[in-house]
Design a protein around this motif. Structure first.
Motif, PDB file in Angstrom:
ATOM      1  N   LEU A   2       0.862  -1.172   0.000  1.00 49.97           N
ATOM      2  CA  LEU A   2       0.000   0.000   0.000  1.00 49.97           C
ATOM      3  C   LEU A   2       0.897   1.219   0.000  1.00 49.97           C
ATOM      4  O   LEU A   2       1.699   1.418   0.916  1.00 49.97           O
ATOM      5  CB  LEU A   2      -0.903   0.012   1.240  1.00 49.97           C
ATOM      6  N   HIS A   3       0.795   2.019  -1.038  1.00 48.64           N
ATOM      7  CA  HIS A   3       1.575   3.245  -1.159  1.00 48.64           C
ATOM      8  C   HIS A   3       0.714   4.393  -0.652  1.00 48.64           C
ATOM      9  O   HIS A   3      -0.294   4.739  -1.279  1.00 48.64           O
ATOM     10  CB  HIS A   3       1.977   3.487  -2.619  1.00 48.64           C
ATOM     11  N   MET A   4       1.097   4.961   0.487  1.00 45.66           N
ATOM     12  CA  MET A   4       0.342   6.070   1.068  1.00 45.66           C
ATOM     13  C   MET A   4       1.031   7.383   0.722  1.00 45.66           C
ATOM     14  O   MET A   4       2.234   7.538   0.925  1.00 45.66           O
ATOM     15  CB  MET A   4       0.256   5.926   2.590  1.00 45.66           C
ATOM     16  N   ILE A   5       0.229   8.307   0.192  1.00 45.75           N
ATOM     17  CA  ILE A   5       0.759   9.604  -0.231  1.00 45.75           C
ATOM     18  C   ILE A   5      -0.085  10.691   0.417  1.00 45.75           C
ATOM     19  O   ILE A   5      -1.300  10.735   0.212  1.00 45.75           O
ATOM     20  CB  ILE A   5       0.726   9.733  -1.767  1.00 45.75           C
ATOM     21  N   ASN A   6       0.566  11.574   1.170  1.00 48.82           N
ATOM     22  CA  ASN A   6      -0.178  12.631   1.848  1.00 48.82           C
ATOM     23  C   ASN A   6       0.215  14.035   1.389  1.00 48.82           C
ATOM     24  O   ASN A   6      -0.278  15.011   1.928  1.00 48.82           O
ATOM     25  CB  ASN A   6      -0.036  12.513   3.374  1.00 48.82           C
ATOM     26  N   GLN A   7       1.082  14.126   0.404  1.00 47.94           N
ATOM     27  CA  GLN A   7       1.533  15.430  -0.088  1.00 47.94           C
ATOM     28  C   GLN A   7       0.820  15.809  -1.385  1.00 47.94           C
ATOM     29  O   GLN A   7       0.608  14.961  -2.249  1.00 47.94           O
ATOM     30  CB  GLN A   7       3.038  15.396  -0.357  1.00 47.94           C
ATOM     31  N   SER A   8       0.490  17.063  -1.517  1.00 46.03           N
ATOM     32  CA  SER A   8      -0.121  17.561  -2.747  1.00 46.03           C
ATOM     33  C   SER A   8       0.852  17.389  -3.910  1.00 46.03           C
ATOM     34  O   SER A   8       2.042  17.689  -3.767  1.00 46.03           O
ATOM     35  CB  SER A   8      -0.467  19.042  -2.593  1.00 46.03           C
ATOM     36  N   PRO A   9       0.360  16.960  -5.068  1.00 43.38           N
ATOM     37  CA  PRO A   9       1.248  16.849  -6.228  1.00 43.38           C
ATOM     38  C   PRO A   9       1.719  18.218  -6.715  1.00 43.38           C
ATOM     39  O   PRO A   9       2.654  18.299  -7.501  1.00 43.38           O
ATOM     40  CB  PRO A   9       0.373  16.160  -7.280  1.00 43.38           C
ATOM     41  N   PHE A  10       1.101  19.275  -6.232  1.00 47.77           N
ATOM     42  CA  PHE A  10       1.495  20.626  -6.623  1.00 47.77           C
ATOM     43  C   PHE A  10       2.622  21.177  -5.749  1.00 47.77           C
ATOM     44  O   PHE A  10       3.181  22.219  -6.044  1.00 47.77           O
ATOM     45  CB  PHE A  10       0.283  21.565  -6.562  1.00 47.77           C
ATOM     46  N   ARG A  11       2.953  20.445  -4.662  1.00 44.88           N
ATOM     47  CA  ARG A  11       3.988  20.912  -3.740  1.00 44.88           C
ATOM     48  C   ARG A  11       5.163  19.955  -3.622  1.00 44.88           C
ATOM     49  O   ARG A  11       6.244  20.357  -3.204  1.00 44.88           O
ATOM     50  CB  ARG A  11       3.388  21.119  -2.355  1.00 44.88           C
ATOM     51  N   ALA A  12       4.941  18.677  -3.916  1.00 44.24           N
ATOM     52  CA  ALA A  12       5.990  17.670  -3.740  1.00 44.24           C
ATOM     53  C   ALA A  12       5.860  16.609  -4.832  1.00 44.24           C
ATOM     54  O   ALA A  12       4.761  16.369  -5.332  1.00 44.24           O
ATOM     55  CB  ALA A  12       5.866  17.026  -2.360  1.00 44.24           C
ATOM     56  N   PRO A  13       6.954  15.956  -5.188  1.00 44.45           N
ATOM     57  CA  PRO A  13       6.914  14.927  -6.234  1.00 44.45           C
ATOM     58  C   PRO A  13       6.543  13.541  -5.732  1.00 44.45           C
ATOM     59  O   PRO A  13       6.804  12.543  -6.406  1.00 44.45           O
ATOM     60  CB  PRO A  13       8.345  14.948  -6.774  1.00 44.45           C
ATOM     61  N   SER A  14       5.918  13.437  -4.570  1.00 47.88           N
ATOM     62  CA  SER A  14       5.641  12.136  -3.960  1.00 47.88           C
ATOM     63  C   SER A  14       4.844  11.203  -4.862  1.00 47.88           C
ATOM     64  O   SER A  14       5.140  10.007  -4.946  1.00 47.88           O
ATOM     65  CB  SER A  14       4.887  12.318  -2.638  1.00 47.88           C
ATOM     66  N   ILE A  15       3.809  11.731  -5.513  1.00 49.91           N
ATOM     67  CA  ILE A  15       2.987  10.876  -6.383  1.00 49.91           C
ATOM     68  C   ILE A  15       3.814  10.352  -7.544  1.00 49.91           C
ATOM     69  O   ILE A  15       3.781   9.155  -7.852  1.00 49.91           O
ATOM     70  CB  ILE A  15       1.726  11.617  -6.873  1.00 49.91           C
ATOM     71  N   ASP A  33      -3.392  16.277   1.929  1.00 45.77           N
ATOM     72  CA  ASP A  33      -3.333  17.021   0.668  1.00 45.77           C
ATOM     73  C   ASP A  33      -3.035  16.133  -0.533  1.00 45.77           C
ATOM     74  O   ASP A  33      -3.149  16.563  -1.682  1.00 45.77           O
ATOM     75  CB  ASP A  33      -2.292  18.143   0.753  1.00 45.77           C
ATOM     76  N   GLY A  34      -2.676  14.883  -0.294  1.00 42.92           N
ATOM     77  CA  GLY A  34      -2.461  13.949  -1.395  1.00 42.92           C
ATOM     78  C   GLY A  34      -3.718  13.705  -2.211  1.00 42.92           C
ATOM     79  O   GLY A  34      -3.636  13.332  -3.385  1.00 42.92           O
ATOM     80  N   VAL A  35      -4.903  13.940  -1.607  1.00 44.24           N
ATOM     81  CA  VAL A  35      -6.156  13.717  -2.340  1.00 44.24           C
ATOM     82  C   VAL A  35      -6.276  14.628  -3.555  1.00 44.24           C
ATOM     83  O   VAL A  35      -7.012  14.315  -4.487  1.00 44.24           O
ATOM     84  CB  VAL A  35      -7.401  13.839  -1.431  1.00 44.24           C
ATOM     85  N   ASN A  95       4.035   1.550   2.584  1.00 45.08           N
ATOM     86  CA  ASN A  95       5.141   2.463   2.286  1.00 45.08           C
ATOM     87  C   ASN A  95       4.552   3.864   2.231  1.00 45.08           C
ATOM     88  O   ASN A  95       3.702   4.139   1.392  1.00 45.08           O
ATOM     89  CB  ASN A  95       5.814   2.102   0.975  1.00 45.08           C
ATOM     90  N   THR A  96       5.003   4.723   3.125  1.00 42.73           N
ATOM     91  CA  THR A  96       4.518   6.100   3.146  1.00 42.73           C
ATOM     92  C   THR A  96       5.509   6.987   2.405  1.00 42.73           C
ATOM     93  O   THR A  96       6.696   6.989   2.724  1.00 42.73           O
ATOM     94  CB  THR A  96       4.367   6.590   4.611  1.00 42.73           C
ATOM     95  N   TRP A  97       4.999   7.718   1.433  1.00 43.06           N
ATOM     96  CA  TRP A  97       5.830   8.604   0.611  1.00 43.06           C
ATOM     97  C   TRP A  97       5.699  10.021   1.142  1.00 43.06           C
ATOM     98  O   TRP A  97       4.621  10.588   1.183  1.00 43.06           O
ATOM     99  CB  TRP A  97       5.389   8.542  -0.851  1.00 43.06           C
TER     100      TRP A  97
END
Length: 98
Positions: A2-15, A33-35, A95-97
Motif C-alpha cells: 500500500l503506497h500512502m501519499i499525503n503530499q499535494s502533487p502541486f507541492r511535492a513529487p511524492s505521487i 493534501d495527497g487527495v 510504504n509512506t511517501w
C-alpha cells in the motif's frame, strides 16, 4: 504493498516518485493534501489514470470532503472512510511517501 501519499502533487513529487515503484496489484491511498492528486482535470491526472490500469487507487473520504473535492475526483478512484483505511493497512505492507 500500500503506497500512502499525503503530499499535494502541486507541492511535492511524492505521487510521481511512488508511481515509479508501483507494482501490479499494489494499492495507492491518497490522504491529507495527497487527495488533490485524484482530482480530475489537472496535469497530474494522467499519472493516477495510468496507475488505475493495474492498481486500485483510494482516497480518504474525510480528507476529500475537508478540501471541497466531492464530485471532482477521477472516475474509478475509490473513497474509503477511516474503517476502510484501517482495512487497507491491515491487508498490505505500507510504504509512506513523504
Amino acid at each position: 504493498m500500500l503506497h500512502m501519499i499525503n503530499q499535494s502533487p502541486f507541492r511535492a513529487p511524492s505521487i510521481e516518485t511512488a508511481m515509479r515503484f508501483l507494482q501490479a496489484n499494489d494499492a495507492v491511498l491518497l490522504t491529507e493534501d495527497g487527495v488533490y492528486g485524484a482530482q480530475s482535470g489537472h496535469k497530474h491526472s494522467d499519472i493516477i489514470k495510468n496507475a488505475m490500469v493495474k492498481n486500485e487507487v483510494y482516497v480518504l473520504g474525510p480528507d476529500v470532503k475537508a478540501r471541497g473535492l466531492d464530485g471532482k475526483l477521477l472516475d474509478g478512484v475509490k473513497t474509503v472512510d477511516y474503517e476502510g483505511f484501517v482495512d487497507l493497512v491491515e491487508k498490505h505492507n505500507v510504504n509512506t511517501w513523504l
